[in-house]
Design an enzyme around this catalytic site. Structure first.
Site, PDB file in Angstrom:
ATOM      1  N   ASP A 188      -8.605  -1.586   5.735  1.00 47.76           N
ATOM      2  CA  ASP A 188      -8.535  -0.411   6.607  1.00 47.76           C
ATOM      3  C   ASP A 188      -8.306   0.898   5.860  1.00 47.76           C
ATOM      4  O   ASP A 188      -8.632   1.974   6.375  1.00 47.76           O
ATOM      5  CB  ASP A 188      -7.377  -0.582   7.604  1.00 47.76           C
ATOM      6  CG  ASP A 188      -6.048  -0.750   6.889  1.00 47.76           C
ATOM      7  OD1 ASP A 188      -5.993  -1.515   5.894  1.00 47.76           O
ATOM      8  OD2 ASP A 188      -5.065  -0.105   7.289  1.00 47.76           O
ATOM      9  N   THR A 193       0.833  -1.203   0.000  1.00 50.94           N
ATOM     10  CA  THR A 193       0.000   0.000   0.000  1.00 50.94           C
ATOM     11  C   THR A 193       0.872   1.259   0.000  1.00 50.94           C
ATOM     12  O   THR A 193       2.002   1.207   0.471  1.00 50.94           O
ATOM     13  CB  THR A 193      -0.844  -0.041   1.300  1.00 50.94           C
ATOM     14  OG1 THR A 193      -1.809  -1.064   1.156  1.00 50.94           O
ATOM     15  CG2 THR A 193      -1.522   1.269   1.617  1.00 50.94           C
ATOM     16  N   ARG A 214     -14.263  -7.517  -0.397  1.00 51.72           N
ATOM     17  CA  ARG A 214     -13.619  -7.238   0.907  1.00 51.72           C
ATOM     18  C   ARG A 214     -13.033  -5.825   0.893  1.00 51.72           C
ATOM     19  O   ARG A 214     -12.413  -5.395  -0.069  1.00 51.72           O
ATOM     20  CB  ARG A 214     -12.502  -8.256   1.151  1.00 51.72           C
ATOM     21  CG  ARG A 214     -11.696  -8.007   2.438  1.00 51.72           C
ATOM     22  CD  ARG A 214     -10.418  -7.214   2.145  1.00 51.72           C
ATOM     23  NE  ARG A 214      -9.532  -7.150   3.294  1.00 51.72           N
ATOM     24  CZ  ARG A 214      -8.451  -6.370   3.337  1.00 51.72           C
ATOM     25  NH1 ARG A 214      -8.124  -5.603   2.328  1.00 51.72           N
ATOM     26  NH2 ARG A 214      -7.681  -6.372   4.401  1.00 51.72           N
ATOM     27  N   THR A 237      -0.201   0.878   6.891  1.00 49.51           N
ATOM     28  CA  THR A 237      -0.143  -0.224   5.931  1.00 49.51           C
ATOM     29  C   THR A 237      -0.029  -1.526   6.716  1.00 49.51           C
ATOM     30  O   THR A 237       0.610  -1.554   7.764  1.00 49.51           O
ATOM     31  CB  THR A 237       1.059  -0.088   4.990  1.00 49.51           C
ATOM     32  OG1 THR A 237       1.240  -1.344   4.309  1.00 49.51           O
ATOM     33  CG2 THR A 237       2.356   0.252   5.711  1.00 49.51           C
ATOM     34  N   GLY A 238      -0.631  -2.565   6.197  1.00 49.88           N
ATOM     35  CA  GLY A 238      -0.510  -3.845   6.890  1.00 49.88           C
ATOM     36  C   GLY A 238      -1.787  -4.653   6.779  1.00 49.88           C
ATOM     37  O   GLY A 238      -2.611  -4.400   5.884  1.00 49.88           O
TER      38      GLY A 238
HETATM   39  N1  ASP Z   1      -3.846  -2.367   4.602  1.00 52.89           N
HETATM   40  C1  ASP Z   1      -4.142  -2.878   3.292  1.00 52.89           C
HETATM   41  C2  ASP Z   1      -5.414  -3.695   3.355  1.00 52.89           C
HETATM   42  O1  ASP Z   1      -5.602  -4.420   4.309  1.00 52.89           O
HETATM   43  C3  ASP Z   1      -3.053  -3.706   2.730  1.00 52.89           C
HETATM   44  C4  ASP Z   1      -1.704  -3.030   2.687  1.00 52.89           C
HETATM   45  O2  ASP Z   1      -1.339  -2.270   3.555  1.00 52.89           O
HETATM   46  O3  ASP Z   1      -0.996  -3.258   1.690  1.00 52.89           O
HETATM   47  O4  ASP Z   1      -6.169  -3.650   2.434  1.00 52.89           O
END
Ligand code: ASP
Length: 322
Positions: free
Chosen positions: A219, A188, A216, A239-240
């Protein structure tokens, strides 16, 4: 231990606790997603591509701030460059859903007035952060999804692309084969900026998680989970593993410690990422700027491409967390 050495160590520790290392300050900070791919596992081409895109994103955005632009515009400029790069899981480089499609999410928050905009499940908008900004600036709403959000973006003149625009050999392979634990990454992108009036803005854009079920939403477009900004407190982009960031209202959780407690944004970020989320198995990271432009970076995975422009105008780019 030798007594004078022990005395020196205790004294030195006391001094360093009393005088914590000053945090660098910055006008803009960006991230390109937390994960388990550090520079040792990257090809040189991948590492160079990531570093160059982050540097360009920082420089263009910083230049805009130096020319008197607003923090919202600076965040948009920074994120657009990362969305257009194939190296990040946002815009062009977005991951695939379990059905082989791409569904993109983004959000923006303006810390000056508390306004926010978010979009989720976009399939044909080139730069989702622009759609989030359009929702914030041209509608009475905060959050729009799917077809309605796409139609709204088109009415406001945003560029559309066919689904083939998001096709990328490596991403498709990840979709077919899945990600191994040690090569998983989130990818992200996000940015936080502070302008010459001291106004802070934060934004985040993503393709979500590899092989997420279609429909889906993570966050990133949830204000207070993936993105939060408030003048006097700070701005944050996360991010996560999105589900953990939503359940913990992660970016607001960090801001609230500053707002209602006696905590710095940096300590608060540490508490939320390195203690709370980590203890739950919530992988990820966060970047931010406090109300004085103090840089905040916390990540509980091995790598998170990131960078900031120091107050001297220099780009500092890093990938590994160690
Ligand atoms: N936080 C993002 C999600 O769950 C994924 C990411 O940080 O790459 O959609």
């Amino acid at each position: 231990m030798h007594i004078p050495t022990l005395f020196f160590l205790v004294f030195f520790t006391f001094l360093s606790c009393k005088n914590p290392k000053p945090q660098p300050t910055a006008t803009v900070i960006v991230h390109g997603g937390a994960g388990y791919i550090n520079t040792e596992l990257m090809t040189q081409e991948e590492e160079d591509g990531i570093r160059k895109a982050i540097e360009k994103s920082l420089q263009k955005s910083h230049q805009h701030l130096a020319d008197g632009g607003t923090s919202v515009e600076a965040v948009q400029i920074a994120i657009n460059i990362l969305e257009d790069s194939p190296y990040f899981n946002a815009g062009k480089g977005s991951v695939f859903t379990s059905s082989g499609t791409n569904e993109l999410d983004a959000s923006i928050m303006n810390g000056q007035n508390g306004q926010a905009g978010a979009v989720a499940g976009l399939t044909n908008i080139k730069n989702p952060i622009d759609a989030a900004i359009a929702v914030m600036e041209h509608s009475p709403h905060v959050f729009m999804i799917g077809k309605g959000a796409e139609e709204f973006a088109v009415i406001h003149g945003l560029d559309t692309v066919p689904q083939t625009y998001f096709y990328n050999k490596d991403r498709y392979k990840e979709h077919i084969e899945g990600l191994s634990e040690d090569r998983s990454k989130f990818g992200t992108v996000g940015a936080v900026a502070i302008d010459h009036n001291g106004n802070i803005a934060a934004g985040t854009s993503t393709g979500g998680m590899n092989n997420k079920r279609f429909g889906r939403v993570g966050d990133v477009p949830v204000i207070g989970a993936g993105t939060y900004a408030e003048n006097g407190v700070g701005g944050l982009s996360a991010t996560g593993h999105g589900e953990y960031f939503i359940r913990n209202v992660a970016t607001y959780d960090i801001a609230a410690q500053v707002k209602y407690g006696n905590t710095t944004l940096d300590e608060a970020g540490y508490n939320t990422l390195m203690k709370k989320l980590k203890s739950q198995g919530g992988d990820g990271g966060v970047i931010g700027l406090d109300s004085q432009g103090g840089v905040v970076i916390h990540c509980n995975t091995v790598a998170m491409p990131r960078g900031y422009i120091s107050s001297k105008g220099e780009a500092v780019v890093m990938i590994d967390m160690e």
